[in-house]
Design a protein around this motif. Structure first.
Motif, PDB file in Angstrom:
ATOM      1  N   LEU A  90       1.006  12.878   7.454  1.00 43.63           N
ATOM      2  CA  LEU A  90       0.828  11.727   6.569  1.00 43.63           C
ATOM      3  C   LEU A  90       0.608  12.226   5.143  1.00 43.63           C
ATOM      4  CD1 LEU A  90      -1.530   9.328   8.586  1.00 43.63           C
ATOM      5  CD2 LEU A  90       0.968   9.495   8.645  1.00 43.63           C
ATOM      6  N   VAL A  91       1.346  11.664   4.207  1.00 46.91           N
ATOM      7  CA  VAL A  91       1.213  12.017   2.794  1.00 46.91           C
ATOM      8  C   VAL A  91       0.917  10.744   2.011  1.00 46.91           C
ATOM      9  CG1 VAL A  91       2.316  13.053   0.784  1.00 46.91           C
ATOM     10  CG2 VAL A  91       2.880  13.901   3.077  1.00 46.91           C
ATOM     11  N   VAL A  92      -0.116  10.806   1.163  1.00 50.47           N
ATOM     12  CA  VAL A  92      -0.457   9.685   0.281  1.00 50.47           C
ATOM     13  C   VAL A  92      -0.093  10.121  -1.138  1.00 50.47           C
ATOM     14  CG1 VAL A  92      -2.284   8.156  -0.534  1.00 50.47           C
ATOM     15  CG2 VAL A  92      -2.328   9.003   1.829  1.00 50.47           C
ATOM     16  N   PRO A  93       1.099   9.747  -1.603  1.00 50.85           N
ATOM     17  CA  PRO A  93       1.583  10.269  -2.893  1.00 50.85           C
ATOM     18  C   PRO A  93       0.883   9.645  -4.090  1.00 50.85           C
ATOM     19  CG  PRO A  93       3.118   8.653  -2.026  1.00 50.85           C
ATOM     20  CD  PRO A  93       2.061   8.836  -0.969  1.00 50.85           C
ATOM     21  N   LEU A 124      -6.993   5.299   0.596  1.00 46.32           N
ATOM     22  CA  LEU A 124      -6.043   5.461   1.698  1.00 46.32           C
ATOM     23  C   LEU A 124      -6.088   6.875   2.266  1.00 46.32           C
ATOM     24  CD1 LEU A 124      -2.594   3.707   1.097  1.00 46.32           C
ATOM     25  CD2 LEU A 124      -4.148   3.449   3.020  1.00 46.32           C
ATOM     26  N   ALA A 125      -6.145   7.874   1.383  1.00 50.33           N
ATOM     27  CA  ALA A 125      -6.197   9.262   1.835  1.00 50.33           C
ATOM     28  C   ALA A 125      -7.471   9.528   2.639  1.00 50.33           C
ATOM     29  CB  ALA A 125      -6.105  10.209   0.641  1.00 50.33           C
ATOM     30  N   THR A 149       0.392   3.621  -1.089  1.00 53.32           N
ATOM     31  CA  THR A 149       1.118   3.735   0.175  1.00 53.32           C
ATOM     32  C   THR A 149       0.714   4.984   0.938  1.00 53.32           C
ATOM     33  OG1 THR A 149       3.328   3.632   1.168  1.00 53.32           O
ATOM     34  CG2 THR A 149       3.077   5.051  -0.746  1.00 53.32           C
ATOM     35  N   VAL A 150       0.792   4.894   2.262  1.00 54.91           N
ATOM     36  CA  VAL A 150       0.672   6.064   3.126  1.00 54.91           C
ATOM     37  C   VAL A 150       2.041   6.292   3.749  1.00 54.91           C
ATOM     38  CG1 VAL A 150      -0.216   4.609   5.019  1.00 54.91           C
ATOM     39  CG2 VAL A 150      -0.480   7.100   5.116  1.00 54.91           C
ATOM     40  N   THR A 151       2.568   7.497   3.583  1.00 57.84           N
ATOM     41  CA  THR A 151       3.900   7.808   4.092  1.00 57.84           C
ATOM     42  C   THR A 151       3.798   8.694   5.326  1.00 57.84           C
ATOM     43  OG1 THR A 151       4.274   9.861   2.831  1.00 57.84           O
ATOM     44  CG2 THR A 151       4.728   7.767   1.706  1.00 57.84           C
ATOM     45  N   GLY A 152       4.726   8.481   6.251  1.00 58.60           N
ATOM     46  CA  GLY A 152       4.786   9.304   7.454  1.00 58.60           C
ATOM     47  C   GLY A 152       6.045  10.155   7.447  1.00 58.60           C
ATOM     48  N   VAL A 153       5.886  11.463   7.525  1.00 59.02           N
ATOM     49  CA  VAL A 153       7.039  12.376   7.498  1.00 59.02           C
ATOM     50  C   VAL A 153       7.785  12.292   8.826  1.00 59.02           C
ATOM     51  CG1 VAL A 153       7.796  14.773   7.304  1.00 59.02           C
ATOM     52  CG2 VAL A 153       5.924  13.923   5.852  1.00 59.02           C
ATOM     53  N   THR A 154       9.100  12.091   8.746  1.00 60.66           N
ATOM     54  CA  THR A 154       9.923  11.968   9.950  1.00 60.66           C
ATOM     55  C   THR A 154      10.910  13.121  10.137  1.00 60.66           C
ATOM     56  OG1 THR A 154      11.564  10.662   8.741  1.00 60.66           O
ATOM     57  CG2 THR A 154       9.825   9.441   9.880  1.00 60.66           C
ATOM     58  N   ASP A 155      11.142  13.931   9.067  1.00 63.36           N
ATOM     59  CA  ASP A 155      12.175  14.959   9.147  1.00 63.36           C
ATOM     60  C   ASP A 155      12.020  15.918   7.974  1.00 63.36           C
ATOM     61  OD1 ASP A 155      14.072  14.006   6.795  1.00 63.36           O
ATOM     62  OD2 ASP A 155      13.516  12.229   7.931  1.00 63.36           O
ATOM     63  N   TYR A 156      12.852  16.957   7.956  1.00 66.15           N
ATOM     64  CA  TYR A 156      12.853  17.935   6.872  1.00 66.15           C
ATOM     65  C   TYR A 156      14.003  17.707   5.886  1.00 66.15           C
ATOM     66  CZ  TYR A 156       9.209  21.208   8.461  1.00 66.15           C
ATOM     67  OH  TYR A 156       8.013  21.806   8.781  1.00 66.15           O
ATOM     68  N   ASP A 157      14.487  16.478   5.766  1.00 72.84           N
ATOM     69  CA  ASP A 157      15.642  16.212   4.933  1.00 72.84           C
ATOM     70  C   ASP A 157      16.775  17.140   5.398  1.00 72.84           C
ATOM     71  OD1 ASP A 157      16.490  14.389   2.906  1.00 72.84           O
ATOM     72  OD2 ASP A 157      16.686  16.063   1.530  1.00 72.84           O
ATOM     73  N   GLU A 201      -3.794   3.088  12.268  1.00 67.96           N
ATOM     74  CA  GLU A 201      -5.203   3.474  12.279  1.00 67.96           C
ATOM     75  C   GLU A 201      -5.727   3.633  10.852  1.00 67.96           C
ATOM     76  OE1 GLU A 201      -5.415   6.009  16.495  1.00 67.96           O
ATOM     77  OE2 GLU A 201      -5.034   7.037  14.580  1.00 67.96           O
ATOM     78  N   THR A 202      -4.902   4.227  10.011  1.00 69.11           N
ATOM     79  CA  THR A 202      -5.277   4.413   8.605  1.00 69.11           C
ATOM     80  C   THR A 202      -5.458   3.084   7.890  1.00 69.11           C
ATOM     81  OG1 THR A 202      -4.135   6.548   8.478  1.00 69.11           O
ATOM     82  CG2 THR A 202      -4.492   5.368   6.401  1.00 69.11           C
ATOM     83  N   ILE A 203      -4.499   2.184   8.067  1.00 71.72           N
ATOM     84  CA  ILE A 203      -4.558   0.891   7.396  1.00 71.72           C
ATOM     85  C   ILE A 203      -5.760   0.078   7.887  1.00 71.72           C
ATOM     86  CG2 ILE A 203      -3.380  -1.302   7.020  1.00 71.72           C
ATOM     87  CD1 ILE A 203      -2.098   0.997   5.501  1.00 71.72           C
TER      88      ILE A 203
END
Length: 284
Positions: A97-100, A137-138, A200-208, A234-236
């Motif tokens: 999870l990344v919170v940019p 969020l973080a 926003t909280v982002t969820g990583v799905t791949d390595y591009d 859970e985060t939200i």
């Protein structure tokens, strides 16, 4: 009221009580779906799936303006969002999870503003996410989920719906960016124009596609998005339950002093269209 905009993989609301559906008509068309409004431990939540309940809207044609306007019309003051993203760093594997805190915009075909047809608003946007909400969020992700959590980072927003070329992916990596997705813009810009705190909280799905032993496939993205769904919800939920009541910040006055068009020059129809957003700054 707190808004929650769900990204890819999140098409239903949190476990809310006393729910109802709100069908909101806006000057910018219909939102992605009827908005589910309910309560989570006494806090009123308005949930909206960004891509529609059946993921029928692409990143380019999602009705971002209608979505943000509808939430504003319902009385939402703060928005928590989620996004599925690719990773541009080896140390940000799928299911992180990344919170940019920053956005680099590479989109081309989207309406970026509410203000057109005779009104111009030059609004500051140096820090695209509300710093208070971003931090909260973080902290919520760290406390509520078992996922690896990273606070801060730059989200590259591409047009899509295709994934990056290898050259583009390497370029973004060389620029020092961290994650890549398709939906941060114009949502964050519109939330700021509506003077709503947004993070926003982002969820990583791949390595591009930069990683030699990795290819982005829809199957991989969907599998990891499903795995991220639990951690994101859970985060939200934690963020909502522990959200400070006092949220005075610059986001709530973002448009003040930014309307560049004299009031008398704004067409009547335009004035009516944007009254919800800037009426307080146009009244004598």
């Amino acid at each position: 009221m707190i808004g929650f905009i769900g990204g890819s993989g999140i098409y239903d609301a949190l476990p809310l009580e006393n729910t109802r559906e709100e069908h909101v008509q806006t000057p910018y068309g219909e939102p992605s779906a009827p908005i589910t409004v309910g309560e989570l431990e006494g806090v009123e939540i308005a949930f909206l799936p960004r891509h529609g309940r059946d993921h029928q809207y692409s990143p380019t044609n999602a009705p971002y303006r209608a979505n943000i306007y509808a939430l504003k019309a319902l009385g939402v003051e703060r928005i928590l969002a989620s996004n599925a993203v690719g990773s541009l760093r080896e140390d940000l594997p799928p299911q992180t999870l990344v919170v940019p805190d920053q956005i680099f915009d590479r989109t081309r075909h989207r309406p970026y503003t509410f203000f057109e047809d005779g009104i111009v608003v030059h609004m500051p946007f140096a820090d695209p996410y509300c710093p208070h909400m971003k931090r909260h969020l973080a902290e919520s992700a760290e406390e509520a989920s078992d996922a690896e959590v990273v606070e801060d980072g730059t989200y590259v927003c591409i047009e899509g719906p295709q994934y990056s070329t290898r050259a583009e992916s390497e370029h973004f990596r060389a620029s020092g960016h961290d994650i890549i997705g398709m939906t941060a813009i114009p949502e964050a810009k519109l939330a700021r124009e509506a003077e709503m705190c947004y993070a926003t909280v982002t969820g990583v799905t791949d390595y591009d596609v930069w990683k030699a032993d990795a290819e982005v496939t829809l199957e991989e993205v969907l599998d990891n998005a499903a795995a991220n769904e639990v951690a994101i919800k859970e985060t939200i939920e934690h963020a909502v339950r522990n959200l400070p009541e006092d949220h005075e910040c610059d986001c709530r006055h973002a448009v003040e002093g930014s309307v560049n068009t004299p009031e008398e020059a704004i067409p009547h129809e335009t004035r009516q269209k944007v009254d919800l957003l800037v009426g307080q700054y146009l009244d004598d």
